[in-house]
Design an enzyme around this catalytic site. Structure first.
Site, PDB file in Angstrom:
ATOM      1  N   HIS A 194       0.832  -1.207   0.000  1.00  0.00           N
ATOM      2  CA  HIS A 194       0.000   0.000   0.000  1.00  0.00           C
ATOM      3  C   HIS A 194       0.864   1.253   0.000  1.00  0.00           C
ATOM      4  O   HIS A 194       1.919   1.281   0.638  1.00  0.00           O
ATOM      5  CB  HIS A 194      -0.996  -0.001   1.159  1.00  0.00           C
ATOM      6  CG  HIS A 194      -0.404   0.010   2.541  1.00  0.00           C
ATOM      7  ND1 HIS A 194      -0.184   1.171   3.241  1.00  0.00           N
ATOM      8  CD2 HIS A 194       0.011  -0.994   3.355  1.00  0.00           C
ATOM      9  CE1 HIS A 194       0.322   0.879   4.440  1.00  0.00           C
ATOM     10  NE2 HIS A 194       0.459  -0.428   4.531  1.00  0.00           N
ATOM     11  N   ASP A 200      -0.595   4.278   0.703  1.00  0.00           N
ATOM     12  CA  ASP A 200      -1.152   5.273   1.626  1.00  0.00           C
ATOM     13  C   ASP A 200      -0.454   5.180   2.978  1.00  0.00           C
ATOM     14  O   ASP A 200       0.074   4.125   3.355  1.00  0.00           O
ATOM     15  CB  ASP A 200      -2.673   5.134   1.772  1.00  0.00           C
ATOM     16  CG  ASP A 200      -3.112   3.810   2.406  1.00  0.00           C
ATOM     17  OD1 ASP A 200      -2.467   2.764   2.156  1.00  0.00           O
ATOM     18  OD2 ASP A 200      -4.100   3.820   3.169  1.00  0.00           O
ATOM     19  N   ASP A 241       6.092   1.631   6.627  1.00  0.00           N
ATOM     20  CA  ASP A 241       4.683   1.224   6.463  1.00  0.00           C
ATOM     21  C   ASP A 241       4.021   2.096   5.406  1.00  0.00           C
ATOM     22  O   ASP A 241       3.378   3.072   5.726  1.00  0.00           O
ATOM     23  CB  ASP A 241       3.980   1.346   7.825  1.00  0.00           C
ATOM     24  CG  ASP A 241       2.564   0.780   7.812  1.00  0.00           C
ATOM     25  OD1 ASP A 241       2.190   0.127   6.829  1.00  0.00           O
ATOM     26  OD2 ASP A 241       1.831   0.995   8.795  1.00  0.00           O
ATOM     27  N   GLU A 271      -5.240   1.024   2.430  1.00  0.00           N
ATOM     28  CA  GLU A 271      -5.015  -0.005   3.455  1.00  0.00           C
ATOM     29  C   GLU A 271      -5.214   0.573   4.850  1.00  0.00           C
ATOM     30  O   GLU A 271      -5.831  -0.056   5.711  1.00  0.00           O
ATOM     31  CB  GLU A 271      -3.600  -0.580   3.313  1.00  0.00           C
ATOM     32  CG  GLU A 271      -3.410  -1.920   4.030  1.00  0.00           C
ATOM     33  CD  GLU A 271      -3.056  -1.769   5.503  1.00  0.00           C
ATOM     34  OE1 GLU A 271      -3.209  -2.754   6.240  1.00  0.00           O
ATOM     35  OE2 GLU A 271      -2.640  -0.672   5.924  1.00  0.00           O
ATOM     36  N   GLU A 272      -4.711   1.777   5.072  1.00  0.00           N
ATOM     37  CA  GLU A 272      -4.754   2.350   6.422  1.00  0.00           C
ATOM     38  C   GLU A 272      -6.159   2.790   6.828  1.00  0.00           C
ATOM     39  O   GLU A 272      -6.382   3.187   7.972  1.00  0.00           O
ATOM     40  CB  GLU A 272      -3.780   3.537   6.533  1.00  0.00           C
ATOM     41  CG  GLU A 272      -2.311   3.188   6.285  1.00  0.00           C
ATOM     42  CD  GLU A 272      -1.693   2.314   7.375  1.00  0.00           C
ATOM     43  OE1 GLU A 272      -2.426   1.818   8.244  1.00  0.00           O
ATOM     44  OE2 GLU A 272      -0.464   2.110   7.322  1.00  0.00           O
ATOM     45  N   ASP A 294       4.847  -6.059   4.538  1.00  0.00           N
ATOM     46  CA  ASP A 294       4.163  -4.990   5.267  1.00  0.00           C
ATOM     47  C   ASP A 294       4.064  -5.387   6.738  1.00  0.00           C
ATOM     48  O   ASP A 294       3.091  -5.112   7.412  1.00  0.00           O
ATOM     49  CB  ASP A 294       2.763  -4.773   4.659  1.00  0.00           C
ATOM     50  CG  ASP A 294       2.072  -3.534   5.224  1.00  0.00           C
ATOM     51  OD1 ASP A 294       2.773  -2.629   5.705  1.00  0.00           O
ATOM     52  OD2 ASP A 294       0.825  -3.490   5.190  1.00  0.00           O
ATOM     53  N   HIS A 305       2.882   4.355  12.402  1.00  0.00           N
ATOM     54  CA  HIS A 305       1.679   5.069  12.875  1.00  0.00           C
ATOM     55  C   HIS A 305       2.008   6.122  13.938  1.00  0.00           C
ATOM     56  O   HIS A 305       1.105   6.723  14.501  1.00  0.00           O
ATOM     57  CB  HIS A 305       0.602   4.126  13.439  1.00  0.00           C
ATOM     58  CG  HIS A 305       0.062   3.164  12.431  1.00  0.00           C
ATOM     59  ND1 HIS A 305      -1.151   2.532  12.581  1.00  0.00           N
ATOM     60  CD2 HIS A 305       0.548   2.744  11.235  1.00  0.00           C
ATOM     61  CE1 HIS A 305      -1.374   1.740  11.538  1.00  0.00           C
ATOM     62  NE2 HIS A 305      -0.347   1.846  10.706  1.00  0.00           N
TER      63      HIS A 305
HETATM   64  N1  BES Z   1       1.404  -2.861   8.111  1.00  0.00           N
HETATM   65  C1  BES Z   1       0.304  -2.785   9.006  1.00  0.00           C
HETATM   66  C2  BES Z   1      -0.113  -4.133   9.564  1.00  0.00           C
HETATM   67  C3  BES Z   1       0.901  -4.802  10.423  1.00  0.00           C
HETATM   68  C4  BES Z   1       1.542  -4.124  11.437  1.00  0.00           C
HETATM   69  C5  BES Z   1       1.188  -6.119  10.219  1.00  0.00           C
HETATM   70  C6  BES Z   1       2.485  -4.749  12.220  1.00  0.00           C
HETATM   71  C7  BES Z   1       2.109  -6.748  10.992  1.00  0.00           C
HETATM   72  C8  BES Z   1       2.767  -6.063  11.983  1.00  0.00           C
HETATM   73  C9  BES Z   1      -0.878  -2.140   8.297  1.00  0.00           C
HETATM   74  O1  BES Z   1      -0.528  -1.038   7.513  1.00  0.00           O
HETATM   75  C10 BES Z   1      -1.861  -1.647   9.318  1.00  0.00           C
HETATM   76  O2  BES Z   1      -1.556  -0.709  10.006  1.00  0.00           O
HETATM   77  N2  BES Z   1      -3.032  -2.274   9.393  1.00  0.00           N
HETATM   78  C11 BES Z   1      -4.102  -1.809  10.188  1.00  0.00           C
HETATM   79  C12 BES Z   1      -5.337  -2.415   9.594  1.00  0.00           C
HETATM   80  C13 BES Z   1      -6.599  -1.640   9.821  1.00  0.00           C
HETATM   81  C14 BES Z   1      -6.535  -0.206   9.385  1.00  0.00           C
HETATM   82  C15 BES Z   1      -7.756  -2.343   9.170  1.00  0.00           C
HETATM   83  C16 BES Z   1      -3.928  -2.247  11.625  1.00  0.00           C
HETATM   84  O3  BES Z   1      -3.383  -3.326  11.898  1.00  0.00           O
HETATM   85  O4  BES Z   1      -4.328  -1.491  12.506  1.00  0.00           O
HETATM   86 MN    MN Z   2       1.094  -1.435   6.361  1.00  0.00          MN
HETATM   87 MN    MN Z   3      -0.261   0.703   8.877  1.00  0.00          MN
END
Ligand code: BES
Ligand code: MN
Ligand code: MN
Length: 463
Positions: free
Chosen positions: A86, A88, A119, A153-154, A180, A427
């Site tokens: 992603h 974004d 990320d 995605e975010e 990711d 984040h």
């Molecule tokens: N890259 C992350 C997910 C992630 C973080 C996987 C750490 C493994 C380890 C992704 O960009 C993310 O932040 N996902 C969100 C999903 C949500 C917005 C539906 C999350 O996990 O909060």
């Molecule tokens: Mn991510």
């Molecule tokens: Mn993320």
């Protein structure tokens, strides 16, 4: 391989300059004043993929932010990998806590700082550089690739489901590859085989029909902030377990083998707590920290507001209180049914003094991928060659909701090859990717694409 690795070395500085340019585009998907930046970012990726020699490169529309598709399909005997990532990024606030501007990637102490550095811009970009090395030096890739980089995605990949369904033929592949996620620790590469899911809720509690003078009315009315706080506090019991009836019903128990494999990982609770500035950790009794992070569901209050929060004092008994509450889910929980259980429970525990509205914001399903698959075996070999160390097997607490959709819509498994770090400030302010993880990531993906066809063919002959 030697030639390709030498090419990567020789092009280090240019590679970093390009990644900086990618990071400089403020592609914040959740903020509408960045809509133009989103498109600019998609165009930038598309131009880049064309320049490195991918084919059928196109910016494609969705009902939300555009996404980028590209492919290279010149290896008819070899498997096809769908690379997903992603472009974004999360908002940057509180921006004053950044040591360097979030959209001016800056190298300090061997890390690249910037929003999206890990990320997911830095991780996706590593793959682009591996493609480039092959295409510029040999004119081809060792297998077929399809690239899908989305912009939502975010914010829950709201329009990606429909896109994948509509373009199932275009996206047809043998496996999905995603970078990711995180490595286990600095210098400790790992393959990730599990992600948690998510059910994200918003709660609105209403007391009196308007804000009241807290002196004239305090003592006769249940303050909705207090009522909401009481409700939230009751969602965990003294053992750290979630009290919503039926919440644990579908939770897949950890097997003995998995528990013992988690226990063998290099981990110290005390060190972890100290790194977070904590004296003591918190969580569900009867489970280790890694079990609680990766294989147990949780409930968090992400935000709570209402009443007066401005400067100085204001004596008010507010009409309304709000909270955002999310639950991380594990196999075989389903986000829709957890959302229903949550709503029912909140309505049940709401005192008669207030009324409560519950809204589901978004959800995603938990995922487990088979570790004996040829894709994971190729990842293990590639990580060992890319980082010079045997990788560990781990799960993750975060969520990538599309993983399950790829399985359910396209019927294919995902390999998670992550180069981030849990303490890489994703984040948060001062997000970074370790330079060595970025370049190790390029080498690893280079090896992955090289190793997969052979491992895949051998697996085919066995079955
Ligand atoms: N890259 C992350 C997910 C992630 C973080 C996987 C750490 C493994 C380890 C992704 O960009 C993310 O932040 N996902 C969100 C999903 C949500 C917005 C539906 C999350 O996990 O909060
Ligand atoms: Mn991510
Ligand atoms: Mn993320």
């Amino acid at each position: 391989m030697q030639q390709l690795l030498a090419y990567l070395e020789a092009n280090r500085e240019r590679t970093l300059a390009e990644l900086k340019e990618f990071i400089s585009i403020p592609s914040v998907s959740s903020q509408s004043d960045h809509a133009d930046d989103m498109r600019r970012c998609a165009e930038w990726i598309s131009a880049h993929l064309k320049a490195i020699g991918l084919e059928h490169v196109q910016v494609m529309e969705t009902a939300g932010h555009p996404l980028v598709y590209a492919d290279w399909l010149g290896a008819p005997e070899a498997p096809t990998v769908l690379l997903y990532g992603h472009y974004d990024v999360q908002p940057v606030d509180p921006v004053e806590l950044w040591s360097s501007p979030p959209f001016e990637a800056t190298i300090r102490e061997g890390n690249i700082y910037g929003r999206g550095a890990v990320d997911d811009k830095g991780q996706v970009f590593a793959h682009f550089k591996a493609f480039e090395a092959y295409l510029k030096n040999t004119g081809k890739l060792p297998l077929n690739v399809k690239v899908l980089v989305e912009g939502e995605e975010e914010i829950g990949s709201e329009h990606l489901d429909a896109f994948v369904k509509e373009h199932a033929d275009l996206l047809k592949a043998d496996l999905v590859l995603i970078s990711d996620s995180d490595m286990f620790a600095r210098g400790v590469p790992s393959v990730c085989y599990g992600l948690r899911g998510l059910a994200y809720m918003e709660v609105e509690v209403t007391g009196p029909n308007g804000d009241l003078h807290s002196g004239s009315f305090g003592g006769s009315v249940h303050n909705p902030i207090q009522a909401l706080a009481e409700m939230i506090a009751s969602l965990h019991d003294r053992n750290g377990r979630i009290t919503i009836p039926g919440f644990y019903k579908d939770v897949l128990a950890l097997s003995k083998t998995e528990r013992s494999s988690f226990r063998k990982l290099p981990w110290k609770d005390r060190k972890y707590a100290a790194s977070l500035g904590l004296k003591e950790l918190y969580g569900e009794k009867g489970f280790t920290t890694l079990e609680r992070l990766w294989a147990r569901p949780t409930l968090e209050c992400n935000g709570i507001w209402g009443g007066y929060t401005g400067q100085g004092a204001k004596t008010v008994l507010p009409s309304k209180a709000y909270a955002k509450i999310s639950m991380r889910l594990v196999p075989n929980q389903r986000s829709a049914s957890i959302a229903r259980l949550f709503e029912k429970h909140m309505k049940k525990i709401a005192p008669k003094t207030v009324s409560v509205k519950v809204r589901a914001l978004h959800g995603g399903e938990p995922a487990l991928t088979p570790i004996e698959s040829p894709g994971v075996r190729a990842a293990v070999v590639a990580l060992e060659k890319g980082f010079g160390k045997k990788p560990l097997y781990q799960r993750e607490g975060g969520s990538i909701p599309i993983v399950v959709q790829f399985k359910e819509i396209l019927g294919i498994d995902t390999v998670l090859l992550g180069f981030g770090l849990a303490d890489g400030n994703a984040h948060a302010p001062n997000e970074f990717i370790v330079l060595e993880n970025f370049f190790g990531g390029i080498r690893t993906t280079l090896h992955f694409y090289n190793e997969l066809p052979g491992i895949w063919a051998k697996d085919r002959r066995k079955h």
